[in-house]
Design an enzyme around this catalytic site. Structure first.
Site, PDB file in Angstrom:
ATOM      1  N   GLU A 174       5.727  58.454 111.168  1.00 34.49           N
ATOM      2  CA  GLU A 174       5.048  59.716 111.454  1.00 34.49           C
ATOM      3  C   GLU A 174       4.977  59.932 112.962  1.00 34.49           C
ATOM      4  O   GLU A 174       4.631  59.021 113.701  1.00 34.49           O
ATOM      5  CB  GLU A 174       3.633  59.677 110.853  1.00 34.49           C
ATOM      6  CG  GLU A 174       2.841  60.946 111.035  1.00 34.49           C
ATOM      7  CD  GLU A 174       3.639  62.183 110.631  1.00 34.49           C
ATOM      8  OE1 GLU A 174       4.078  62.267 109.474  1.00 34.49           O
ATOM      9  OE2 GLU A 174       3.840  63.068 111.499  1.00 34.49           O
TER      10      GLU A 174
ATOM     11  N   GLY B 171      -3.984  56.034 126.499  1.00 39.79           N
ATOM     12  CA  GLY B 171      -4.850  55.265 125.597  1.00 39.79           C
ATOM     13  C   GLY B 171      -4.552  55.687 124.180  1.00 39.79           C
ATOM     14  O   GLY B 171      -3.438  56.114 123.871  1.00 39.79           O
TER      15      GLY B 171
ATOM     16  N   CYS C 224      -2.115  54.611 119.442  1.00 39.26           N
ATOM     17  CA  CYS C 224      -0.672  54.394 119.248  1.00 39.26           C
ATOM     18  C   CYS C 224       0.022  53.741 120.436  1.00 39.26           C
ATOM     19  O   CYS C 224       0.533  52.632 120.314  1.00 39.26           O
ATOM     20  CB  CYS C 224      -0.004  55.724 118.912  1.00 39.26           C
ATOM     21  SG  CYS C 224      -0.503  56.338 117.294  1.00 39.26           S
TER      22      CYS C 224
HETATM   23  N1  LIG Z   1      -3.192  58.277 114.902  1.00 41.05           N
HETATM   24  C1  LIG Z   1      -1.999  58.741 115.229  1.00 41.05           C
HETATM   25  O1  LIG Z   1      -1.850  59.639 116.038  1.00 41.05           O
HETATM   26  C2  LIG Z   1      -0.761  58.166 114.568  1.00 41.05           C
HETATM   27  C3  LIG Z   1       0.453  58.844 114.664  1.00 41.05           C
HETATM   28  C4  LIG Z   1       1.574  58.318 114.035  1.00 41.05           C
HETATM   29  C5  LIG Z   1       1.489  57.113 113.350  1.00 41.05           C
HETATM   30  N2  LIG Z   1       0.298  56.463 113.291  1.00 41.05           N
HETATM   31  C6  LIG Z   1       0.241  55.215 112.521  1.00 41.05           C
HETATM   32  O2  LIG Z   1      -0.300  55.501 111.236  1.00 41.05           O
HETATM   33  C7  LIG Z   1      -1.116  54.434 110.781  1.00 41.05           C
HETATM   34  C8  LIG Z   1      -2.521  54.923 110.511  1.00 41.05           C
HETATM   35  O3  LIG Z   1      -3.069  55.376 111.721  1.00 41.05           O
HETATM   36  P1  LIG Z   1      -4.466  56.161 111.754  1.00 41.05           P
HETATM   37  O4  LIG Z   1      -4.671  56.571 113.167  1.00 41.05           O
HETATM   38  O5  LIG Z   1      -4.480  57.182 110.679  1.00 41.05           O
HETATM   39  O6  LIG Z   1      -5.460  54.977 111.377  1.00 41.05           O
HETATM   40  P2  LIG Z   1      -6.971  55.104 110.870  1.00 41.05           P
HETATM   41  O7  LIG Z   1      -7.617  53.829 111.252  1.00 41.05           O
HETATM   42  O8  LIG Z   1      -7.554  56.396 111.338  1.00 41.05           O
HETATM   43  O9  LIG Z   1      -6.836  55.194 109.292  1.00 41.05           O
HETATM   44  C9  LIG Z   1      -6.484  54.117 108.483  1.00 41.05           C
HETATM   45  C10 LIG Z   1      -7.253  54.261 107.175  1.00 41.05           C
HETATM   46  O10 LIG Z   1      -6.787  53.268 106.283  1.00 41.05           O
HETATM   47  C11 LIG Z   1      -7.898  52.816 105.523  1.00 41.05           C
HETATM   48  N3  LIG Z   1      -7.583  51.524 104.928  1.00 41.05           N
HETATM   49  C12 LIG Z   1      -7.456  50.324 105.544  1.00 41.05           C
HETATM   50  N4  LIG Z   1      -7.169  49.364 104.639  1.00 41.05           N
HETATM   51  C13 LIG Z   1      -7.085  49.969 103.428  1.00 41.05           C
HETATM   52  C14 LIG Z   1      -6.810  49.534 102.120  1.00 41.05           C
HETATM   53  N5  LIG Z   1      -6.554  48.250 101.883  1.00 41.05           N
HETATM   54  N6  LIG Z   1      -6.827  50.437 101.125  1.00 41.05           N
HETATM   55  C15 LIG Z   1      -7.077  51.726 101.363  1.00 41.05           C
HETATM   56  N7  LIG Z   1      -7.343  52.213 102.587  1.00 41.05           N
HETATM   57  C16 LIG Z   1      -7.353  51.354 103.611  1.00 41.05           C
HETATM   58  C17 LIG Z   1      -9.020  52.758 106.537  1.00 41.05           C
HETATM   59  O11 LIG Z   1     -10.290  52.750 105.928  1.00 41.05           O
HETATM   60  C18 LIG Z   1      -8.762  54.039 107.329  1.00 41.05           C
HETATM   61  O12 LIG Z   1      -9.454  55.143 106.809  1.00 41.05           O
HETATM   62  C19 LIG Z   1      -1.024  53.362 111.880  1.00 41.05           C
HETATM   63  O13 LIG Z   1      -0.007  52.470 111.569  1.00 41.05           O
HETATM   64  C20 LIG Z   1      -0.668  54.168 113.105  1.00 41.05           C
HETATM   65  O14 LIG Z   1       0.005  53.398 114.075  1.00 41.05           O
HETATM   66  C21 LIG Z   1      -0.827  56.960 113.860  1.00 41.05           C
END
Ligand SMILES: NC(=O)c1ccc[n+]([C@@H]2O[C@H](COP(=O)([O-])OP(=O)(O)OC[C@H]3O[C@@H](n4cnc5c(N)ncnc54)[C@H](O)[C@@H]3O)[C@@H](O)[C@H]2O)c1
Length: 433
Positions: free
Chosen positions: A149, A258, A261
């Site tokens: 993503e 920061g 990511c």
């Molecule tokens: N935040 C960004 O801008 C962005 C952009 C691209 C990719 N990513 C990637 O996407 C992924 C998620 O990022 P995010 O920022 O959304 O993280 P986040 O911490 O906001 O969300 C992760 C969610 O997963 C849930 N979770 C954890 N373990 C779980 C389980 N066993 N079962 C069900 N739910 C569970 C958590 O409670 C949390 O709500 C990461 O790998 C990140 O690197 C993030």
């Protein structure tokens, strides 16, 4: 199509809502019971422009729901996206424990053919490990896809709805067909869907973030040299950005990158390099420069006061790692404030959206102001750390009236130096004359 999105954070919530908006039936799953209960009540745990309207409309029209029941969601869905967190471990590698535990849970819940799609940012080889974990639990058919993503927090809905490209990594034509159908509404304007192998897809995401982080650190290092030699980084930036081979994005000097990511993904890629005996020397420098940048900013403050900060009071605008998000993960404001506190200063902070996060991190160690002007009452200086739009044209008379001393340390170069100094401020910025 019936879709499950597992992990309802910044990515999962946007992905699930956008797929619902294009007509799919989506259940967003999370193991955080409070988060799911809040979402069911219409309370949205993050600040992301455009997201509340999307969630409200799709919940009302019964295309979007929230659940803690992972097995139930898997059983009813043909496509399962995993978007759980992959934070940094102490070694710098990505923590894949949530990815792996979800893989096992999906395997146990399988009742038919599924496409399992990794949206989380995961190191090369993870999809294969996930596949093995699912296979351990079931003999039913499924296909793995790596679909990294690229959305940006603060513009996530728009980025997802109008992607520059979609990357699909899989060796299964059946799974690729299903995902191409799912993404068709988002690429009608001609954005490419790039089909690659799984390892390449995993690598694309890290390479993209590493490159963007490199541009920022490069420009920060150039800004430091501009200060040393008496050049103006604003003009240098414009001078290079006009070159069509370079372009203008991610070239603004500041207090360092920061967020959830760039810091973790650069560290994880460095670890992958070490694991494969291919050191990522450029990235090691990118990370080191970034770590120094916030400290360099705060050291300038300390130098201004000859290292005597006891009793000094600073107003900090703002806390989130960038504008238009409430996310404070790895936000430069954290080391900046921590260092000032250890020097005996007191801090009043204001952020348009990250006040709750700030309270969670700093508790009663700093004060939180109801608006950006009250934040400066009795302040010895304003520290501009995050460039929210509303800070760009403030009422400088009001600022001066509130402060004990009219001093601004601008960590994002948002003000015009001559103008600010004419108004009677002492003004510091990054890499400018
Ligand atoms: N935040 C960004 O801008 C962005 C952009 C691209 C990719 N990513 C990637 O996407 C992924 C998620 O990022 P995010 O920022 O959304 O993280 P986040 O911490 O906001 O969300 C992760 C969610 O997963 C849930 N979770 C954890 N373990 C779980 C389980 N066993 N079962 C069900 N739910 C569970 C958590 O409670 C949390 O709500 C990461 O790998 C990140 O690197 C993030």
């Amino acid at each position: 199509m019936n879709i499950a999105v597992i992990g309802t954070g910044y990515v999962g919530l946007v992905v699930g809502s956008c797929f619902a908006e294009s007509g799919n039936d989506v259940v967003c799953v999370d193991n955080n019971e409070k988060k799911v209960a809040d979402l069911k009540k219409g309370m949205i745990p993050i600040y992301e422009p455009g997201l509340p309207e999307l969630i409200e409309r799709n919940v009302r029209d019964q295309r979007l729901s929230f659940s803690t029941d992972l097995a139930g969601a898997v059983k009813r869905s043909q496509v399962i996206f995993t978007a759980v967190g992959t934070p940094t471990t102490t070694s710098g590698a990505a923590d894949l424990s949530a990815v792996y535990s979800v893989a096992t849970a999906i395997g146990k819940a399988m009742n038919d053919y599924k496409v399992i799609v990794t949206k989380s940012t995961v190191p090369v080889g993870t999809a294969e490990a996930v596949q093995a974990l699912v296979q351990k639990e079931t003999s039913l058919p499924f296909d793995m896809v790596s679909n990294p993503e690229f959305l940006k927090q603060g513009a996530a809905v728009d980025d997802f709805m109008r992607p520059d490209r979609i990357v699909l990594g899989s060796c299964s034509p059946r799974a690729i067909d299903i995902l191409q159908e799912l993404y068709a509404p988002f690429v009608r304007t001609g954005s490419p869907i790039q089909v690659v192998d799984i390892r390449t897809a995993e690598m694309v995401k890290y390479a993209a973030n590493a490159f963007l982080a490199s541009r920022i650190s490069f420009m920060n290092e150039i800004s430091n040299l501009c200060e040393a030699v008496g050049a103006d980084v604003d003009m240098v930036r414009k001078g290079i950005a006009a070159d069509s081979r370079i372009g203008s994005a991610f070239l603004f000097p500041g207090v360092g990158y920061g967020g959830s990511c760039f810091p973790k993904d650069t560290r994880a890629l460095i670890q992958t390099g070490l694991q494969y005996s291919t050191p990522m020397r450029i990235l090691e420098a990118v990370e080191a420069v970034n770590g120094d940048q916030a400290i360099r900013f705060v050291n300038r403050v300390i130098r201004h006061y000859n290292d005597k900060l006891d009793g000094k009071r600073f107003g900090v605008w703002a806390l989130s790692f960038k504008p238009k998000t409430n996310d404070m993960r790895d936000a430069p404001a954290i080391p900046i404030i921590e260092r000032l506190l250890t020097k005996g200063a007191s801090i009043s902070a204001y952020d348009p959206e990250a006040m709750d996060e700030g309270k969670r991190i700093f508790g009663s160690r700093i004060e939180f102001a109801p608006n950006n002007y009250d934040c400066l009452t009795g302040a010895d200086a304003l520290l501009l750390v995050t460039e929210w739009q509303e800070f760009r044209n403030p009422n400088f008379e009001r600022i001066k009236g509130a402060m004990r001393n009219p001093i601004i340390f601008d960590g994002r170069n948002i003000f015009e130096a001559g103008h600010i100094r004419n108004l009677g401020f002492t003004y510091y910025s990054i890499g400018r004359k």
